[in-house]
Write a protein that holds these residues in place. Sequence first.
Motif, PDB file in Angstrom:
ATOM      1  N   LEU A 123      16.552  61.088  59.881  1.00  0.00           N
ATOM      2  CA  LEU A 123      16.736  60.796  61.124  1.00  0.00           C
ATOM      3  C   LEU A 123      16.645  59.420  61.305  1.00  0.00           C
ATOM      4  O   LEU A 123      15.845  58.542  60.767  1.00  0.00           O
ATOM      5  N   PHE A 124      17.862  58.600  62.082  1.00  0.00           N
ATOM      6  CA  PHE A 124      17.910  57.107  62.191  1.00  0.00           C
ATOM      7  C   PHE A 124      18.027  56.800  63.598  1.00  0.00           C
ATOM      8  O   PHE A 124      18.816  57.434  64.437  1.00  0.00           O
ATOM      9  N   ILE A 125      17.112  55.927  63.947  1.00  0.00           N
ATOM     10  CA  ILE A 125      16.899  55.516  65.513  1.00  0.00           C
ATOM     11  C   ILE A 125      17.093  54.222  65.540  1.00  0.00           C
ATOM     12  O   ILE A 125      16.576  53.417  64.772  1.00  0.00           O
ATOM     13  N   THR A 126      18.022  53.653  66.366  1.00  0.00           N
ATOM     14  CA  THR A 126      18.234  52.270  66.797  1.00  0.00           C
ATOM     15  C   THR A 126      17.717  52.179  68.270  1.00  0.00           C
ATOM     16  O   THR A 126      18.355  52.897  69.089  1.00  0.00           O
ATOM     17  N   SER A 127      16.931  51.134  68.574  1.00  0.00           N
ATOM     18  CA  SER A 127      16.499  50.871  69.812  1.00  0.00           C
ATOM     19  C   SER A 127      16.694  49.589  70.031  1.00  0.00           C
ATOM     20  O   SER A 127      16.605  48.561  69.447  1.00  0.00           O
ATOM     21  N   HIS A 128      16.576  49.287  71.617  1.00  0.00           N
ATOM     22  CA  HIS A 128      16.556  48.189  72.375  1.00  0.00           C
ATOM     23  C   HIS A 128      15.608  48.016  73.358  1.00  0.00           C
ATOM     24  O   HIS A 128      15.702  48.576  74.405  1.00  0.00           O
TER      25      HIS A 128
ATOM     26  N   ASP B  72       6.957  65.016  69.324  1.00  0.00           N
ATOM     27  CA  ASP B  72       7.398  63.872  68.515  1.00  0.00           C
ATOM     28  C   ASP B  72       8.520  64.162  67.717  1.00  0.00           C
ATOM     29  O   ASP B  72       8.435  65.069  66.736  1.00  0.00           O
ATOM     30  N   VAL B  73       9.501  63.416  68.036  1.00  0.00           N
ATOM     31  CA  VAL B  73      10.962  63.747  67.385  1.00  0.00           C
ATOM     32  C   VAL B  73      10.700  63.358  65.795  1.00  0.00           C
ATOM     33  O   VAL B  73      11.440  63.900  64.882  1.00  0.00           O
ATOM     34  N   THR B  74      10.043  62.265  65.509  1.00  0.00           N
ATOM     35  CA  THR B  74       9.925  61.715  64.387  1.00  0.00           C
ATOM     36  C   THR B  74       9.085  62.761  63.329  1.00  0.00           C
ATOM     37  O   THR B  74       9.154  62.481  61.970  1.00  0.00           O
ATOM     38  N   SER B  75       8.550  63.657  63.823  1.00  0.00           N
ATOM     39  CA  SER B  75       7.791  64.764  62.632  1.00  0.00           C
ATOM     40  C   SER B  75       8.680  65.881  62.537  1.00  0.00           C
ATOM     41  O   SER B  75       8.209  66.838  61.680  1.00  0.00           O
ATOM     42  N   ARG B  76      10.008  66.026  62.967  1.00  0.00           N
ATOM     43  CA  ARG B  76      10.783  67.147  62.657  1.00  0.00           C
ATOM     44  C   ARG B  76      11.787  66.909  61.595  1.00  0.00           C
ATOM     45  O   ARG B  76      12.621  67.661  61.276  1.00  0.00           O
ATOM     46  N   PHE B  77      11.515  65.669  61.033  1.00  0.00           N
ATOM     47  CA  PHE B  77      12.271  65.207  59.618  1.00  0.00           C
ATOM     48  C   PHE B  77      11.766  64.708  58.715  1.00  0.00           C
ATOM     49  O   PHE B  77      10.622  64.251  58.851  1.00  0.00           O
ATOM     50  N   ASP B  78      12.172  65.011  57.486  1.00  0.00           N
ATOM     51  CA  ASP B  78      11.570  64.192  56.103  1.00  0.00           C
ATOM     52  C   ASP B  78      11.607  62.840  55.974  1.00  0.00           C
ATOM     53  O   ASP B  78      10.547  62.387  55.647  1.00  0.00           O
ATOM     54  N   GLU B  79      12.663  62.234  56.483  1.00  0.00           N
ATOM     55  CA  GLU B  79      12.823  60.719  56.341  1.00  0.00           C
ATOM     56  C   GLU B  79      13.440  60.083  57.667  1.00  0.00           C
ATOM     57  O   GLU B  79      14.265  60.670  58.181  1.00  0.00           O
ATOM     58  N   VAL B  80      12.536  59.148  58.146  1.00  0.00           N
ATOM     59  CA  VAL B  80      13.061  58.636  59.379  1.00  0.00           C
ATOM     60  C   VAL B  80      12.969  57.157  59.224  1.00  0.00           C
ATOM     61  O   VAL B  80      12.023  56.441  58.740  1.00  0.00           O
ATOM     62  N   PHE B  81      14.153  56.476  59.758  1.00  0.00           N
ATOM     63  CA  PHE B  81      14.202  55.239  59.855  1.00  0.00           C
ATOM     64  C   PHE B  81      14.625  54.710  61.221  1.00  0.00           C
ATOM     65  O   PHE B  81      15.347  55.193  61.747  1.00  0.00           O
ATOM     66  N   TRP B  82      13.524  53.630  61.742  1.00  0.00           N
ATOM     67  CA  TRP B  82      13.576  53.451  62.961  1.00  0.00           C
ATOM     68  C   TRP B  82      14.056  51.673  63.180  1.00  0.00           C
ATOM     69  O   TRP B  82      13.117  50.954  62.335  1.00  0.00           O
ATOM     70  N   PHE B  83      14.979  51.222  63.607  1.00  0.00           N
ATOM     71  CA  PHE B  83      15.448  50.071  63.332  1.00  0.00           C
ATOM     72  C   PHE B  83      16.154  49.564  64.834  1.00  0.00           C
ATOM     73  O   PHE B  83      16.626  50.346  65.465  1.00  0.00           O
TER      74      PHE B  83
ATOM     75  N   GLY C   2       2.259  56.490  61.796  1.00  0.00           N
ATOM     76  CA  GLY C   2       2.659  57.073  60.651  1.00  0.00           C
ATOM     77  C   GLY C   2       3.925  56.072  59.808  1.00  0.00           C
ATOM     78  O   GLY C   2       4.248  56.583  58.685  1.00  0.00           O
ATOM     79  N   PHE C   3       4.346  55.226  60.557  1.00  0.00           N
ATOM     80  CA  PHE C   3       5.371  54.296  60.069  1.00  0.00           C
ATOM     81  C   PHE C   3       4.962  53.190  59.298  1.00  0.00           C
ATOM     82  O   PHE C   3       3.680  52.661  59.360  1.00  0.00           O
TER      83      PHE C   3
ATOM     84  N   TYR D 102       9.958  52.589  58.821  1.00  0.00           N
ATOM     85  CA  TYR D 102      10.404  53.991  58.028  1.00  0.00           C
ATOM     86  C   TYR D 102       8.975  54.767  57.812  1.00  0.00           C
ATOM     87  O   TYR D 102       7.942  54.308  57.856  1.00  0.00           O
ATOM     88  N   LYS D 103       9.444  55.912  57.901  1.00  0.00           N
ATOM     89  CA  LYS D 103       8.226  57.003  57.651  1.00  0.00           C
ATOM     90  C   LYS D 103       8.927  58.284  56.876  1.00  0.00           C
ATOM     91  O   LYS D 103      10.059  58.529  57.097  1.00  0.00           O
ATOM     92  N   SER D 104       8.098  58.912  56.231  1.00  0.00           N
ATOM     93  CA  SER D 104       8.474  60.154  55.591  1.00  0.00           C
ATOM     94  C   SER D 104       7.212  61.317  55.440  1.00  0.00           C
ATOM     95  O   SER D 104       6.243  60.960  55.537  1.00  0.00           O
ATOM     96  N   ARG D 105       7.572  62.638  55.445  1.00  0.00           N
ATOM     97  CA  ARG D 105       6.691  63.553  55.548  1.00  0.00           C
ATOM     98  C   ARG D 105       5.849  63.676  54.204  1.00  0.00           C
ATOM     99  O   ARG D 105       4.612  63.865  54.085  1.00  0.00           O
ATOM    100  N   GLN D 106       6.519  63.250  52.905  1.00  0.00           N
ATOM    101  CA  GLN D 106       6.041  63.203  51.639  1.00  0.00           C
ATOM    102  C   GLN D 106       5.756  61.802  51.307  1.00  0.00           C
ATOM    103  O   GLN D 106       6.293  60.926  51.516  1.00  0.00           O
TER     104      GLN D 106
END
Length: 656
Positions: free
Chosen positions: A431-436, A476-487, A534-535, A572-576
């Motif tokens: 999951l890749f999220i870009t925000s402003h 929480d959308v970030t909990s539904r993916f193994d690897e999450v990058f938010w930038f 968790g990030f 970034y955030k990961s399940r494992q």
Amino acid sequence: MPTKPVIMDPKHSVSQQPVACVSPQTDTMLKGAGLKNELPERNEPCGSTSEFPFNRLLRLTTEEMKFNMKVKSITPKPPRKPKLERTFSLDERGWRRRRFRTSRESLTDPNETGSSTGSLQEVIPSPPSLTTLAHDGSHTHNLNSLQSTSLQNIPEPGDIGNSTNPPSSMDIVPPTVTSGSLELLRGVTASGNKLRLSKVLPPLPLPPLELNVASETLRTTNKIDPDYVNYKHHAQSKLLRPDSSLSDSRLQSSMVCDSSSTTSLKSSFSLLTPIQSKDVRSRSYMEGNLLASGALLGADELARYFPDRNMGLFVATWNMQGQKELPNNLDDFLLPSEADYVQDMYVLGVQEGCSDRREWEIRLQETLGPHYVMLYSAAHGVLYMSVFIRRDLIWFCSEVEYSTVTTRIVSQIKTKGSLGVSFTFFGTSFLFITSHFTSGDGKVSDRLLDYSKTIQALTLPKNVPDTNPYHSSSLDVTSRFDEVFWFGDFNFRLNGGRMAVESILKQNLEMNMSELLQHDQLIKEMKKGSIFKGFREADIHFFPSYKFDVGKDSYDSTSKQRTPSYTDRVVYKSRQKDDICPVKYSSCPGIKTSDHRPVYGLFRVKVRPGRDNIPLAAGKFDRDLYLLGIKRRISKELQKQQALKDQKSSMICTVS
């Protein structure tokens, strides 16, 4: 050409051996000898065991033959040389049918050198399959069964003309016919009272036989790895026999197929390993098991591309400030000098992007080159995200999905918000999220609300199944993916004011920003757990990326005197645990077209095998963008070469 009459030895019984049929030439000779009326009728079957007047001919002596014939010695014309040009490439029996006519045609053709029915026949019993019984019990022979093994056994003219004692009998020696050449009788020699056929010799020396049926070019086209070294040795036992025929009916059985060549069917230039039949018979890979051999997203396929199961990932964020002008060169941004090798995947998020989004994507494709393709791109107002991946890896990606969130009160204004893109690579979901987020030094609470709204409103994944649904949360959308990058541009500032920050920056920091980061709002909120739960974030060793004067290295010199801050971040955030390992976290000071400096991060990400039941992207990518980027890349290189050529040929100044 007339031939000698057929004389059988009296000691041979007629009932034991069939009598050769009488040719027209023999018929003419017997008329002169006064024995025409003693011969059987033309329509009487040859080889009959019944008594007929021809037996009297066998009991005549040599003197009676001389007296009754009363003819001069016959000097036959030399036989025409047979055409043997095509004998090496055609089937023996088929060539014989084209070269020599049937027995009935030869009876009426005076120019024929020999007839198949009147020539000397090989004294062997006819095959049972070609022999039929007449209704009256007498044996009848099919004319087709009288095909001679030897095509011609015509004696030399000199051997007959010089013979003073005509023979009383003749021994028939069956010649041998070998494949590829037709043996012709060169002549006969007289020995005593008998005429014997000369030794069978080929008219020309036989061509040398190669050790293989296939040509050297066909055998060595793909160079059958190590088997080719001993190919001739293995092929010797499989070669054709010299007397066999290369007709179409036997071509398949004559192919060289040695066991050493079939054990390895892969080319020496291919990296693909041979697939054994037993592996295909086992149907476990059809179920998409994680450890099944042959699964597209399984462990074997993953080990081929990532033996250590770690992939290289490039994640970057940049606030363009809405500038239409793009940098002339993006090499320092996408291809930093600290990395010796390019990464496997590039994900770039842009805030306040340029008006021509397509131009920005073409520039990215041009910089990355032909080894990369754009897997997906999405936009939410002036928020852009582009995902580039090595073209060898597009087959292992699922369908790409995206979702957007507007954080402004008026939803039609899309300058602030979030854009999420998700997909599964092998068995790992990304999951890749870009925000402003909301800008302003004191608006920390507003930024916290933007974060909360984003994790609740992003509806991902949609069709792609969750790899671990037991650890997922609907809040929480970030909990539904193994690897999450938010930038993105989170707009968190440095507290203390402009003067305090500048005083710290004037010190010799030597890339140690710990004192400066003590004033960072985002780090404080993350420690509290109010945002990015968790990030994690890699250590910062670069100067604040905001706010610069456009085209300069100095911070804001306007009347607003904004405080330099680390507004552009990558977390970034990961399940494992320890699935994501940061390698490099820095900014790109060389790009000065905006008041923000691009910030990027290099990561090593753990990838796990997956199942084949997920909806795959089937190798889809933006082909039009690929062609435009490569075309522009080539044209710029040609312009560069032409400029160097013009500089070297300049007459104003030369460099020695």
